[in-house]
Design a protein around this motif. Sequence first.
Motif, mmCIF file in Angstrom:
data_model
loop_
_atom_site.group_PDB
_atom_site.id
_atom_site.type_symbol
_atom_site.label_atom_id
_atom_site.label_comp_id
_atom_site.label_asym_id
_atom_site.label_seq_id
_atom_site.Cartn_x
_atom_site.Cartn_y
_atom_site.Cartn_z
ATOM 1 N N ASN A 189 -20.923 -3.989 6.037
ATOM 2 C CA ASN A 189 -20.121 -5.034 5.412
ATOM 3 C C ASN A 189 -18.699 -4.582 5.042
ATOM 4 O O ASN A 189 -18.106 -5.071 4.095
ATOM 5 N N THR A 190 -18.153 -3.606 5.794
ATOM 6 C CA THR A 190 -16.765 -3.187 5.570
ATOM 7 C C THR A 190 -16.019 -3.229 6.899
ATOM 8 O O THR A 190 -16.635 -3.138 7.966
ATOM 9 N N TYR A 191 -14.684 -3.332 6.789
ATOM 10 C CA TYR A 191 -13.891 -3.350 8.031
ATOM 11 C C TYR A 191 -14.038 -2.037 8.795
ATOM 12 O O TYR A 191 -14.126 -2.037 10.021
ATOM 13 N N GLN A 192 -14.052 -0.891 8.069
ATOM 14 C CA GLN A 192 -14.161 0.367 8.812
ATOM 15 C C GLN A 192 -15.481 0.440 9.596
ATOM 16 O O GLN A 192 -15.513 0.994 10.681
ATOM 17 N N GLY A 193 -16.538 -0.143 9.047
ATOM 18 C CA GLY A 193 -17.814 -0.172 9.764
ATOM 19 C C GLY A 193 -17.739 -1.004 11.033
ATOM 20 O O GLY A 193 -18.354 -0.689 12.051
ATOM 21 N N PHE A 194 -16.957 -2.073 10.996
ATOM 22 C CA PHE A 194 -16.777 -2.942 12.163
ATOM 23 C C PHE A 194 -15.898 -2.283 13.225
ATOM 24 O O PHE A 194 -15.968 -2.629 14.391
ATOM 25 N N ILE A 195 -14.994 -1.403 12.774
ATOM 26 C CA ILE A 195 -13.942 -0.942 13.674
ATOM 27 C C ILE A 195 -14.170 0.481 14.183
ATOM 28 O O ILE A 195 -14.194 0.722 15.400
ATOM 29 N N ILE A 196 -14.353 1.433 13.269
ATOM 30 C CA ILE A 196 -14.312 2.843 13.658
ATOM 31 C C ILE A 196 -15.340 3.256 14.726
ATOM 32 O O ILE A 196 -14.992 3.961 15.666
ATOM 33 N N PRO A 197 -16.598 2.808 14.645
ATOM 34 C CA PRO A 197 -17.536 3.248 15.693
ATOM 35 C C PRO A 197 -17.167 2.738 17.091
ATOM 36 O O PRO A 197 -17.689 3.222 18.080
ATOM 37 N N PHE A 198 -16.264 1.759 17.173
ATOM 38 C CA PHE A 198 -16.001 1.118 18.470
ATOM 39 C C PHE A 198 -14.606 1.423 19.017
ATOM 40 O O PHE A 198 -14.126 0.753 19.931
ATOM 41 N N LEU A 199 -13.964 2.439 18.470
ATOM 42 C CA LEU A 199 -12.572 2.714 18.831
ATOM 43 C C LEU A 199 -12.382 3.333 20.215
ATOM 44 O O LEU A 199 -11.258 3.399 20.709
ATOM 45 N N THR A 200 -13.445 3.852 20.809
ATOM 46 C CA THR A 200 -13.310 4.362 22.177
ATOM 47 C C THR A 200 -14.429 3.755 23.009
ATOM 48 O O THR A 200 -15.414 3.262 22.461
ATOM 49 N N SER A 201 -14.262 3.761 24.316
ATOM 50 C CA SER A 201 -15.332 3.248 25.169
ATOM 51 C C SER A 201 -15.379 4.083 26.444
ATOM 52 O O SER A 201 -14.335 4.369 27.044
ATOM 53 N N SER A 202 -16.573 4.493 26.822
ATOM 54 C CA SER A 202 -16.668 5.363 27.996
ATOM 55 C C SER A 202 -16.210 4.626 29.256
ATOM 56 O O SER A 202 -15.599 5.215 30.137
ATOM 57 N N PHE A 203 -16.490 3.321 29.298
ATOM 58 C CA PHE A 203 -16.017 2.563 30.458
ATOM 59 C C PHE A 203 -14.485 2.549 30.521
ATOM 60 O O PHE A 203 -13.885 2.709 31.584
ATOM 61 N N GLY A 204 -13.867 2.393 29.353
ATOM 62 C CA GLY A 204 -12.409 2.392 29.285
ATOM 63 C C GLY A 204 -11.816 3.733 29.712
ATOM 64 O O GLY A 204 -10.802 3.783 30.418
ATOM 65 N N ILE A 205 -12.445 4.828 29.282
ATOM 66 C CA ILE A 205 -11.975 6.166 29.660
ATOM 67 C C ILE A 205 -12.066 6.331 31.174
ATOM 68 O O ILE A 205 -11.124 6.770 31.841
ATOM 69 N N PHE A 206 -13.228 5.946 31.710
ATOM 70 C CA PHE A 206 -13.461 6.051 33.147
ATOM 71 C C PHE A 206 -12.421 5.247 33.933
ATOM 72 O O PHE A 206 -11.805 5.724 34.879
ATOM 73 N N MET A 207 -12.199 4.024 33.461
ATOM 74 C CA MET A 207 -11.249 3.138 34.131
ATOM 75 C C MET A 207 -9.837 3.751 34.153
ATOM 76 O O MET A 207 -9.164 3.745 35.191
ATOM 77 N N MET A 208 -9.397 4.289 33.025
ATOM 78 C CA MET A 208 -8.052 4.862 32.958
ATOM 79 C C MET A 208 -7.941 6.118 33.823
ATOM 80 O O MET A 208 -6.928 6.356 34.467
ATOM 81 N N ARG A 209 -9.008 6.922 33.823
ATOM 82 C CA ARG A 209 -8.985 8.126 34.664
ATOM 83 C C ARG A 209 -8.820 7.730 36.136
ATOM 84 O O ARG A 209 -7.983 8.290 36.844
ATOM 85 N N GLN A 210 -9.613 6.752 36.569
ATOM 86 C CA GLN A 210 -9.512 6.314 37.968
ATOM 87 C C GLN A 210 -8.098 5.825 38.262
ATOM 88 O O GLN A 210 -7.545 6.103 39.317
ATOM 89 N N PHE A 211 -7.523 5.116 37.316
ATOM 90 C CA PHE A 211 -6.185 4.586 37.544
ATOM 91 C C PHE A 211 -5.161 5.710 37.690
ATOM 92 O O PHE A 211 -4.355 5.715 38.617
ATOM 93 N N PHE A 212 -5.194 6.681 36.793
ATOM 94 C CA PHE A 212 -4.216 7.776 36.861
ATOM 95 C C PHE A 212 -4.432 8.647 38.090
ATOM 96 O O PHE A 212 -3.470 9.174 38.652
ATOM 97 N N LEU A 213 -5.687 8.791 38.523
ATOM 98 C CA LEU A 213 -5.954 9.567 39.737
ATOM 99 C C LEU A 213 -5.275 8.932 40.944
ATOM 100 O O LEU A 213 -4.792 9.619 41.839
ATOM 101 N N ALA A 214 -5.261 7.590 40.959
ATOM 102 C CA ALA A 214 -4.711 6.880 42.109
ATOM 103 C C ALA A 214 -3.184 6.819 42.088
ATOM 104 O O ALA A 214 -2.551 6.430 43.064
ATOM 105 N N LEU A 215 -2.587 7.227 40.976
ATOM 106 C CA LEU A 215 -1.128 7.168 40.849
ATOM 107 C C LEU A 215 -0.504 8.395 41.515
ATOM 108 O O LEU A 215 -0.939 9.507 41.265
ATOM 109 N N PRO A 216 0.534 8.225 42.351
ATOM 110 C CA PRO A 216 1.137 9.401 42.992
ATOM 111 C C PRO A 216 1.751 10.363 41.963
ATOM 112 O O PRO A 216 2.343 9.923 40.982
ATOM 113 N N VAL A 217 1.616 11.672 42.199
ATOM 114 C CA VAL A 217 2.097 12.667 41.213
ATOM 115 C C VAL A 217 3.586 12.937 41.311
ATOM 116 O O VAL A 217 4.163 13.541 40.410
ATOM 117 N N ASP A 218 4.210 12.532 42.432
ATOM 118 C CA ASP A 218 5.603 12.925 42.707
ATOM 119 C C ASP A 218 6.545 12.702 41.538
ATOM 120 O O ASP A 218 7.331 13.567 41.171
#
Lengths: 291, 269
Positions: free
Chosen positions: B132-161
């Motif tokens: 029943n607190t805002y931190q309880g609603f927010i803090i456990p959900f601040l990262t997501s493994s799907f989101g991490i995976f998605m961003m990694r795939q995106f940066f991998l596909a970006l040219p390094v030049d």
Amino acid sequence: MRTRGDLATGYLFVLPVVVSLAVFLIGPIIYALYISFHHFSFLAPDQATWAGLSNYTKLFHDPRFIRALGNTSLYSLGVVPIQIAIALMLALIVDSKIKGKTLFRVVYFLPTVTSTVAVSVMFMYLFKNDGLVNLFLSKAGIPTFDWFNSLTFALPAVMGMAIWTTVGQFMVIYLAGLQDIPQELYEAAEVDGATPWQRLRFITWPMLKPTTFFILIMSIIGTFQVFDQMYVISKGEGGPQDRTLTVVFYLYRSAFKDFDMGYASAMAFVLFLIILLLTVIQRKFFKEETN
Amino acid sequence: MKKILRILFYCVVIGYAVLTLIPFLWSVLTSLKSTPDMDKFWVPVSSLTFENYSYIITKFPFFRWLINSAIVAGAVTVGNLLFNTLAGYALARIKFPGRGLIFYIVLAVMMVPGQVVMIPVYIMLANWGWINTYQGFIIPFLTSSFGIFMMRQFFLALPVDLEEAALIDGLSRWGIFFKIALPLAKPALAAQTIFMFLGNWNSFMWPSLLASSDDMYTLPVGLNSFHWQYVAYWNQDLAGTMFMTVPMLIVFLLFQKWFIKGIATSGLK
């Protein structure tokens, strides 16, 4: 490529994620495993006693769990294929040269952005005894039902609602897949005199295989975790004679209504194993198909 | 023959569009009918009214629920954008010992359904007094493994030049991340924003566990309790659903191009 201080920067960049994963995922997964082997009540966590495999074996003698598992399987079996078929059909339609295709894309996608709770309330209204659906059925001379209170039709009605809500999302993923197919393939086929059906059967469908695989997995994982709709529609009861009780619904109830958290955790791991198994089977199947 | 097929084709196209729109339109219409008119099929426009809306707004804290939803979904989205992007970038571009292991852990936990951790996390938050607190609603959900995976795939596909050129020009890793990589990542960031905001705005199971007093309800939880306990008539109930639906529809219609692209890019190849 390396820069100075990369080591520290690298660790700093992943630090929040590592802490969050450890505290809110990996730790809890291990704790859940511990709980699943204990008689564990939330009200008295200090009095947890070793239960061995009994939480797991109990599952297979519990008619309510069997019913919940059956409902979930039936739901998945009904929703997944229809969902994929409609999504593909809609994607092909809005990818073709029809007039106003942007408008149709927007319209078809619309239900995806609405919440399951709001959609459930809307559908209860549409499917109630004297609701719009029954009004049309009776005008057409078809027998009417009290859909969400019917033993036979409660589950299919929720299935229809789920398809209606999520088809747009998968349509868009198919649309992205369609746009990746090289146009030369179609041009070559046209030169060879292929009919539209043959083009669909021998070019589009095989080229969409990775997309279909992705959608299939997402759809199965989603259907096996269904909860919101059933909970809202049956007011937390699971429908007439548990006809809309699903695995996650039963899990939720065991944990937070009966406070039997050991049993609920065992259920969660069984659900995990089922999802894992289905994903592995599909991966195998799809690999063989493409080879 | 061809003409018949064409007509049939348009019947399907328009038919499905009607099927999609009817639940919305009928609900909007009913929410505008006065209670005596509620069950009438046709009602003249002049007798449509906003009385259901004014009734539920004065009797129930719908605005409070709306604000709670906005705070929670907003905060969770911002956190995910920041943390998943930092981690995704590091996992794709920076070499450090243990990075392979972290990536495999991210992949592995993506497979675990959320219900597995629901009970332990609930117990943990209860021990911390975070129910029943805002931190309880927010803090456990601040990262997501799907989101991490998605961003990694995106940066991998970006040219390094570009990044290499920036390095030669003397930019630090932080400079490269903020001045080069992040601006290039706009499409992926947009996709993630949509996902996180939509998912959390509509999320029901967790908030219904974590909110125990009605001033902490998010909209879906509030709407559900309203629908179960207080509602007298369908027209009021449906007016309640509009609080949930209309803000998202407006956002969707304004950004529909991004929405549709966002969902499409998440179907990663």
